[in-house]
Design an enzyme around this catalytic site. Structure first.
Site, PDB file in Angstrom:
ATOM      1  N   LYS A 192     -27.507  70.521  77.662  1.00  0.00           N
ATOM      2  CA  LYS A 192     -26.976  70.871  76.397  1.00  0.00           C
ATOM      3  C   LYS A 192     -27.583  71.941  75.637  1.00  0.00           C
ATOM      4  CE  LYS A 192     -24.565  68.596  72.534  1.00  0.00           C
ATOM      5  NZ  LYS A 192     -23.277  69.474  72.785  1.00  0.00           N
ATOM      6  N   LYS A 220     -13.713  74.209  77.843  1.00  0.00           N
ATOM      7  CA  LYS A 220     -13.742  72.872  77.861  1.00  0.00           C
ATOM      8  C   LYS A 220     -13.318  72.405  79.247  1.00  0.00           C
ATOM      9  CE  LYS A 220     -15.992  72.178  75.320  1.00  0.00           C
ATOM     10  NZ  LYS A 220     -16.628  72.891  74.258  1.00  0.00           N
ATOM     11  N   GLU A 266     -11.840  78.660  73.975  1.00  0.00           N
ATOM     12  CA  GLU A 266     -12.368  77.256  73.947  1.00  0.00           C
ATOM     13  C   GLU A 266     -11.821  76.449  74.847  1.00  0.00           C
ATOM     14  OE1 GLU A 266     -15.174  76.669  73.296  1.00  0.00           O
ATOM     15  OE2 GLU A 266     -15.146  74.442  72.547  1.00  0.00           O
ATOM     16  N   ASN A 319     -41.407  70.828  78.222  1.00  0.00           N
ATOM     17  CA  ASN A 319     -40.140  71.401  78.240  1.00  0.00           C
ATOM     18  C   ASN A 319     -40.188  72.904  77.795  1.00  0.00           C
ATOM     19  OD1 ASN A 319     -37.488  72.006  77.423  1.00  0.00           O
ATOM     20  ND2 ASN A 319     -37.676  71.455  75.436  1.00  0.00           N
ATOM     21  N   GLY A 320     -39.689  73.888  78.578  1.00  0.00           N
ATOM     22  CA  GLY A 320     -39.805  75.250  78.207  1.00  0.00           C
ATOM     23  C   GLY A 320     -40.013  75.943  79.553  1.00  0.00           C
ATOM     24  N   CYS A 361     -35.414  70.530  78.889  1.00  0.00           N
ATOM     25  CA  CYS A 361     -35.657  69.318  79.540  1.00  0.00           C
ATOM     26  C   CYS A 361     -35.979  68.387  78.229  1.00  0.00           C
ATOM     27  CB  CYS A 361     -36.907  69.227  80.248  1.00  0.00           C
ATOM     28  SG  CYS A 361     -36.846  70.658  81.640  1.00  0.00           S
ATOM     29  N   TRP A 371     -34.215  69.377  83.727  1.00  0.00           N
ATOM     30  CA  TRP A 371     -32.919  70.050  83.953  1.00  0.00           C
ATOM     31  C   TRP A 371     -33.767  71.305  84.740  1.00  0.00           C
ATOM     32  CZ3 TRP A 371     -31.606  75.316  83.299  1.00  0.00           C
ATOM     33  CH2 TRP A 371     -30.074  75.756  83.755  1.00  0.00           C
ATOM     34  N   HIS A 384      -1.059  93.093  82.964  1.00  0.00           N
ATOM     35  CA  HIS A 384      -1.829  94.383  83.245  1.00  0.00           C
ATOM     36  C   HIS A 384      -2.723  94.086  84.417  1.00  0.00           C
ATOM     37  CE1 HIS A 384      -0.150  96.570  79.860  1.00  0.00           C
ATOM     38  NE2 HIS A 384      -0.586  95.460  79.100  1.00  0.00           N
ATOM     39  N   ARG A 425     -30.265  66.718  77.709  1.00  0.00           N
ATOM     40  CA  ARG A 425     -30.770  67.809  77.948  1.00  0.00           C
ATOM     41  C   ARG A 425     -31.374  68.266  79.010  1.00  0.00           C
ATOM     42  NH1 ARG A 425     -33.377  69.141  72.888  1.00  0.00           N
ATOM     43  NH2 ARG A 425     -34.733  70.475  74.028  1.00  0.00           N
TER      44      ARG A 425
HETATM   45  C1  F6R Z   1     -20.075  74.210  75.833  1.00  0.00           C
HETATM   46  C2  F6R Z   1     -21.371  74.258  75.114  1.00  0.00           C
HETATM   47  C3  F6R Z   1     -21.976  75.416  75.163  1.00  0.00           C
HETATM   48  C4  F6R Z   1     -22.727  75.954  73.874  1.00  0.00           C
HETATM   49  C5  F6R Z   1     -23.726  76.782  74.217  1.00  0.00           C
HETATM   50  C6  F6R Z   1     -24.558  77.288  72.859  1.00  0.00           C
HETATM   51  O1  F6R Z   1     -19.435  73.041  75.541  1.00  0.00           O
HETATM   52  O2  F6R Z   1     -21.742  73.494  74.229  1.00  0.00           O
HETATM   53  O3  F6R Z   1     -21.178  76.492  75.716  1.00  0.00           O
HETATM   54  O4  F6R Z   1     -21.766  76.124  72.832  1.00  0.00           O
HETATM   55  O5  F6R Z   1     -24.643  76.560  75.025  1.00  0.00           O
HETATM   56  O6  F6R Z   1     -25.380  76.147  72.437  1.00  0.00           O
HETATM   57  P1  F6R Z   1     -25.740  76.244  70.998  1.00  0.00           P
HETATM   58  O7  F6R Z   1     -24.418  76.071  70.035  1.00  0.00           O
HETATM   59  O8  F6R Z   1     -26.617  74.816  70.767  1.00  0.00           O
HETATM   60  O9  F6R Z   1     -26.342  77.387  70.610  1.00  0.00           O
END
Ligand code: F6R
Length: 606
Positions: free
Chosen positions: A601, A483, A479, A99-100, A2, A75, A502, A27
């Site tokens: 994030k 995305k 990746e 937050n936590g 959060c 969140w 397979h 966040r």
């Molecule tokens: C996807 C994304 C996540 C982060 C993952 C790790 O777009 O951003 O998959 O890559 O949560 O986050 P970090 O890099 O902050 O450890």
């Protein structure tokens, strides 16, 4: 995961708190709230939904008026998103934002219920609010100290006590917290963008330091109530770095910032044509002795590690594993003193990645962190750190952070190859030159990506989609697929092209979209055979291909050509149209690009 913010000063705090929360919405964004001292009483306003919903509620109920307060954007973990479960949480004597995760909240809650406390929410945080009240004896410092001795888990807490109008209290463990220092005003926040509009001076708060703020004083105290002298940092990001600056979304802005981010990360680390990581603890002697590498990370960062594995193995010829951090930490990994563990993380706060780092350290293995957020937990705890200089990444879907993580993988592989003598000095110099040329090539490519919008319009109604590729192209497919999934909600899978037959090829029927990536000369013919396999079963193929290859245009319905660079560097350019493909598809589908559903994030929970 959060966002918390707090303000004490002379201005209208509600406005500043909401403004700060907007910068922290990445966040978490399923509910928000603030608590402000109004005429020495604490007035709370909180609402399920986005900050706009909170603002609307305040416009009806009245904006709390006062010069000190705390705010939160959530969140949800414990308890669904709702008005009641939103922060701040309060008791008779105080209000808090958190937050936590409080791991022993059930046990604490049971004890507090026996003492007569009544709970209104399902959150773990309300237990902290009630526990603070239980221990409160008119002395905030002692009360906070008792509470952090009783709770288990992670926390960054912002607290206001009714008896102490216009004072802010805060403490942290395993969740980020900074103190912003202004003129006649001070702040707490989970991250720098929240305060950047008002000040660029900040302190990083360490575990279990208790912070007491008034408008003109900052006290940071140890648990023995000793004042702690700390370094005052200056954020180098300007305010534009945390604003959209005319772009429709942060994600688009961040895609376009990639050439600059690459340049900032790479150019200071190439000296006289050779890689220079400039990390004292990463000595040549240590690197020479490394026999095996484990790259540990989550999500996009882990995908950067997949490219890193390919690059390190091809340049240095030493075995390199890539491990998902949440698996690594419980897998009883086989680690030896001659191993190196590379931890990759944008935020530097990801709970599983941090736990993996700690596990590696317990096993006596040297840890190298590749991190974007300066002073984050992972950066502070790793034996060595290489910072990526992407600036703040606000969009939940990572783009520029991935790009600079790749750049560090190349720099590191080249340094290791040089030290171990697996590449000649001339070859290393040649690669370093190529790394320095990348930003211009990225900028040129970004200008030529108009077609991608069209491809998105052709694929936007798909329910399922496949990405296929081999070797580095497979690493990249992972990746590209992530995305697309996270921001457009189209189910997609990335497959090693040779593995489709397979089993998974049974899913290929008429008009199923397949995005095939073919940038590696030695694998080109093989990938073309795999494209034929899916095309004959009706797949609608978009081929992303190295422009150096001669392509039979009938092989795919759509073709996009990537400018040629050295084979090992192709992922750097190839990911750009794939990021844009996910972006435009999300926009066309009307999704919330920067804040996809269910995601936040910074993943500070397991
Ligand atoms: C996807 C994304 C996540 C982060 C993952 C790790 O777009 O951003 O998959 O890559 O949560 O986050 P970090 O890099 O902050 O450890």
């Amino acid at each position: 995961m959060c966002g918390i913010v707090g303000y004490v000063g002379t201005k209208n705090s509600a406005e500043i708190l909401v403004d700060g929360l907007r910068k922290l919405e990445y966040r978490g964004y399923d509910s928000a709230g603030i608590a402000v001292f109004e005429n020495d009483e604490i007035k709370v306003c909180k609402a399920k939904g986005r900050l706009d919903d909170l603002e609307e509620k305040m416009s009806v109920e009245g904006v709390p008026q006062g010069v000190c307060g705390i705010g939160h954007t959530r969140w949800a973990t414990h308890g669904e998103p709702s008005d009641i479960n939103s922060h701040p949480h309060s008791s008779k004597t105080l209000s808090i934002v958190h937050n936590g995760i409080i791991e022993n909240y059930i046990e604490l809650k049971a004890k507090l219920i026996k003492k007569g406390y009544v709970f209104e929410s399902q959150t773990d945080t309300e237990v902290v609010a009630k526990l603070l009240d239980y221990y409160y004896d008119g002395k905030p410092f002692e009360t906070i100290k008792k509470v952090i001795g009783a709770v288990k888990g992670s926390y960054a807490l912002g607290i206001i006590f009714k008896d102490f109008p216009n004072q802010l209290f805060a403490v942290r463990k395993d969740s980020p917290l900074i103190v912003g220092v202004g003129e006649n005003e001070n702040f707490i926040a989970s991250d720098i963008p929240a305060i950047l509009k008002y000040t660029n001076k900040y302190y990083l708060i360490d575990e279990n330091e208790i912070v007491i703020l008034t408008k003109d004083n900052v006290s940071i105290l140890s648990l023995d109530q000793e004042a702690i002298e700390k370094e005052l940092f200056t954020a180098t990001w300007d305010i534009e770095a945390a604003e959209k600056c005319g772009y429709a979304h942060f994600m688009l802005k961040e895609i376009f910032e990639q050439p600059e981010a690459w340049n900032k990360t790479v150019s200071p680390r190439i000296t006289d044509g050779f890689p220079n990581l400039d990390v004292d603890s990463l000595t040549d002697e240590l690197l020479k002795g490394v026999e095996k590498i484990h790259i540990v990370a989550c999500g996009t960062a882990m995908h950067a590690g997949m490219v890193g594995k390919n690059v390190i193995e091809s340049m240095v010829r030493i075995p390199t594993d890539v491990c998902i951090a949440s698996e690594f930490r419980y897998s009883n990994p086989i680690l030896s003193k001659k191993d190196l563990v590379i931890i990759i993380s944008q935020s530097g706060e990801t709970a599983d990645t941090l736990a993996a780092l700690r596990l590696a350290k317990q096993n006596g293995v040297h840890t190298l962190a590749v991190v974007n957020v300066v002073g984050s937990s992972i950066a502070r705890e790793a034996d060595s750190v290489i910072y990526t200089w992407a600036g703040p990444e606000i969009a939940v879907a990572s783009t520029k952070a991935y790009m600079v993580q790749l750049s560090v993988m190349y720099l590191f592989a080249l340094k290791l190859a040089l030290v171990k003598g697996t590449l000649s000095e001339d070859k290393v110099r040649e690669y370093c030159g190529a790394l320095l040329d990348i930003p211009q090539k990225m900028s040129d490519l970004l200008e030529k990506c108009e077609d991608i919008k069209y491809f998105s319009s052709r694929f936007q109604n798909a329910e399922n989609l496949f990405f296929i590729g081999r070797g580095l192209d497979y690493a990249l497919s992972l990746e590209a697929s992530l995305k697309l999934k996270e921001i457009s909600y189209i189910h997609s899978e990335a497959y090693a092209a040779g593995e489709l037959k397979h089993g998974t090829i049974s899913l290929i029927t008429d008009n199923i979209p397949v995005i095939a990536i073919a940038t590696q000369e030695n694998l080109y013919e093989k990938t073309i055979s795999n494209i034929k396999e899916v095309a004959t079963r009706g797949a609608k193929v978009l081929l992303i291909v190295n422009e150096a290859f001669e392509v039979d245009e009938s092989i795919a319905k759509y073709i996009f050509k990537i400018p040629t660079v050295d084979a090992v560097l192709m992922p750097v350019l190839t990911i750009i149209p794939l990021q844009l493909f996910a972006y435009y598809t999300s926009v066309l589908k009307g999704c919330d690009v920067d804040k996809p559903r269910n995601l936040a994030k910074s993943v500070t929970v397991e």
